[in-house]
Design a protein around this motif. Structure first.
Motif, PDB file in Angstrom:
ATOM      1  N   SER A   1      -7.551   5.733  -1.413  1.00 38.31           N
ATOM      2  CA  SER A   1      -7.620   7.046  -2.196  1.00 38.31           C
ATOM      3  C   SER A   1      -6.782   7.297  -3.123  1.00 38.31           C
ATOM      4  CB  SER A   1      -8.023   8.070  -1.279  1.00 38.31           C
ATOM      5  OG  SER A   1      -6.730   8.253  -0.221  1.00 38.31           O
ATOM      6  N   CYS A   2      -5.397   6.860  -2.806  1.00 39.09           N
ATOM      7  CA  CYS A   2      -4.308   7.275  -3.784  1.00 39.09           C
ATOM      8  C   CYS A   2      -4.600   6.748  -5.235  1.00 39.09           C
ATOM      9  CB  CYS A   2      -3.094   6.768  -3.222  1.00 39.09           C
ATOM     10  SG  CYS A   2      -2.850   4.959  -3.408  1.00 39.09           S
TER      11      CYS A   2
ATOM     12  N   SER B   1       3.025   9.056  -6.639  1.00 41.60           N
ATOM     13  CA  SER B   1       3.262  10.516  -6.238  1.00 41.60           C
ATOM     14  C   SER B   1       4.434  10.662  -6.962  1.00 41.60           C
ATOM     15  CB  SER B   1       3.755  10.549  -4.958  1.00 41.60           C
ATOM     16  OG  SER B   1       2.345  10.318  -4.092  1.00 41.60           O
TER      17      SER B   1
ATOM     18  N   ASP C   1       0.639  -1.068   0.003  1.00 45.73           N
ATOM     19  CA  ASP C   1       0.183   0.116   0.097  1.00 45.73           C
ATOM     20  C   ASP C   1       0.829   1.382   0.119  1.00 45.73           C
ATOM     21  OD1 ASP C   1      -2.318  -1.625   0.205  1.00 45.73           O
ATOM     22  OD2 ASP C   1      -2.797  -1.003   2.250  1.00 45.73           O
ATOM     23  N   SER C   2       2.081   1.404   1.027  1.00 43.00           N
ATOM     24  CA  SER C   2       2.598   2.462   0.939  1.00 43.00           C
ATOM     25  C   SER C   2       3.512   2.859  -0.191  1.00 43.00           C
ATOM     26  CB  SER C   2       3.682   2.440   2.231  1.00 43.00           C
ATOM     27  OG  SER C   2       4.565   1.326   2.250  1.00 43.00           O
TER      28      SER C   2
ATOM     29  N   GLU D   1       1.376   4.093  -3.070  1.00 49.97           N
ATOM     30  CA  GLU D   1       1.117   5.530  -3.075  1.00 49.97           C
ATOM     31  C   GLU D   1       2.451   6.170  -3.410  1.00 49.97           C
ATOM     32  OE1 GLU D   1      -0.718   8.713   0.350  1.00 49.97           O
ATOM     33  OE2 GLU D   1      -0.212   6.385   0.856  1.00 49.97           O
TER      34      GLU D   1
END
Length: 353
Positions: free
Chosen positions: A154-155, A130, A122-123, A126
């Motif tokens: 949401s990312c 970005s 997950d991290s 994201e």
């Protein structure tokens, strides 16, 4: 597929030693009654999970086991759909494993490796999105199984998500989502957080999976994150290498990020030949295929911890303190079974020396 079955997790965590700081909060006491959503007891959902039990092989069923792990680590992972994808059988089975571990004051609680791995992906997903600097991007989930990221992250709001898996897996997933959407309980209604989701029925051991992906709208020249969570080690060596090389080749066309987990050879011996592909040194393998920036983490590292592995003497921390070249633990002679978390990237502007 969404591998690293809870059977393997249990074997990873077979050394139960007394300690309270194991990542499980006090409110999840082992004697707390397991409460399941009413939707799990409906005829539609029961019939779907009965078919899974009778018709799917172990690699396909592992998707439901992993969903149960996410559901039962809900203090760390917000996944309102996980219970439905897991089914009652796996929810109860893994709940009992957690209960037993708590009663034994185990250093590692069953499912913690699933929780940490999920949070790592997950991290990193994201962060990768970005790094593209905004705008539309693509996310490909290979061996998607019962992955729910398009409904909980949401990312992904500006990303087109492609889920690739066997046709029967994707059909059952769609049927469960439809049952949830038609439920009288609005809390069970799935809410998509991704820009879009397209499901691509394909077999990664066949040569046409990439063609099928492109026929579904995948754009080879658009910035893409490839997520291979719990899939590579189920594939034969030659097929896993083909998949990795196909992704690496995309670095020549666009900014490409790979997120994947690898087992070492010792780990693949734990589960009666279910697992096939392995790499003891994936951080050397990926650059040889065409990736220019590769980072390796192990469970328990600063970026693969998430406050869930407090005890310095737990299994994962002990492995991290040993050189990766060591095959058996010097203390007890047990195999050093490692799960590596890899992030790799490349783009047309980067060159491989």
């Amino acid at each position: 597929m969404k591998g690293l079955s809870l059977q393997l997790v249990t074997q990873f965590l077979k050394k139960n030693m007394s300690n309270q700081e194991n990542g499980m909060p006090e409110e999840m006491q082992p004697w707390t009654e397991l409460k399941l959503p009413d939707l799990l007891s409906t005829d539609t959902i029961r019939e779907l999970h009965a078919a899974i039990e009778s018709e799917w092989d172990s690699s396909r069923r592992s998707a439901c086991q992993i969903a149960a792990g996410r559901a039962l680590w809900k203090h760390a992972i917000h996944d309102p759909l996980a219970e439905l994808f897991a089914g009652e059988t796996y929810m109860r089975s893994i709940y009992e494993k957690i209960k037993k571990d708590r009663l034994n004051n185990a250093r590692e609680i069953s499912g913690v490796i699933v929780a940490v791995r999920t949070l790592w992906f997950d991290s990193k997903l994201e962060a990768a999105l970005s790094s593209f600097g905004g705008g539309t991007a693509q996310v490909v989930l290979l061996g998607a199984g019962m992955d729910t990221r398009p409904y909980r992250l949401s990312c992904l709001k500006e990303s087109s998500v492609f889920e690739v898996d066997y046709a029967e897996v994707l059909q059952v997933k769609t049927n469960i989502l439809e049952a949830a959407a038609n439920s009288k309980d609005e809390h069970q209604h799935p809410i998509m957080t991704a820009k879009s989701v397209r499901r691509v029925a394909a077999d990664l051991t066949e040569d046409d999976w990439l063609e099928k992906l492109q026929m579904s709208g995948f754009e080879p020249k658009m910035n893409t994150v490839w997520v291979l969570e719990g899939i590579l080690y189920y594939l034969p060596h030659s097929d896993a290498m083909k998949v990795l090389k196909s992704i690496a080749d995309k670095c020549n066309l666009t900014h490409t990020v790979l997120l994947a987990d690898f087992m070492n050879k010792q780990a693949t011996t734990l589960s009666n030949s279910i697992f096939q592909f392995y790499s003891d040194w994936p951080d050397q393998l990926l650059p040889s295929l065409g990736f220019s920036d590769v980072t390796l983490s192990q469970i328990g590292d600063p970026d693969a911890h998430f406050g869930l592995l407090q005890d310095p003497l737990n299994l994962f921390n002990k492995l991290r303190n040993l050189p990766r070249s060591i095959q058996t633990h010097p203390d007890d002679g047990t195999p050093c079974c490692r799960l590596y978390l890899l992030q790799a990237s490349g783009s047309p502007s980067q060159t491989i020396s």
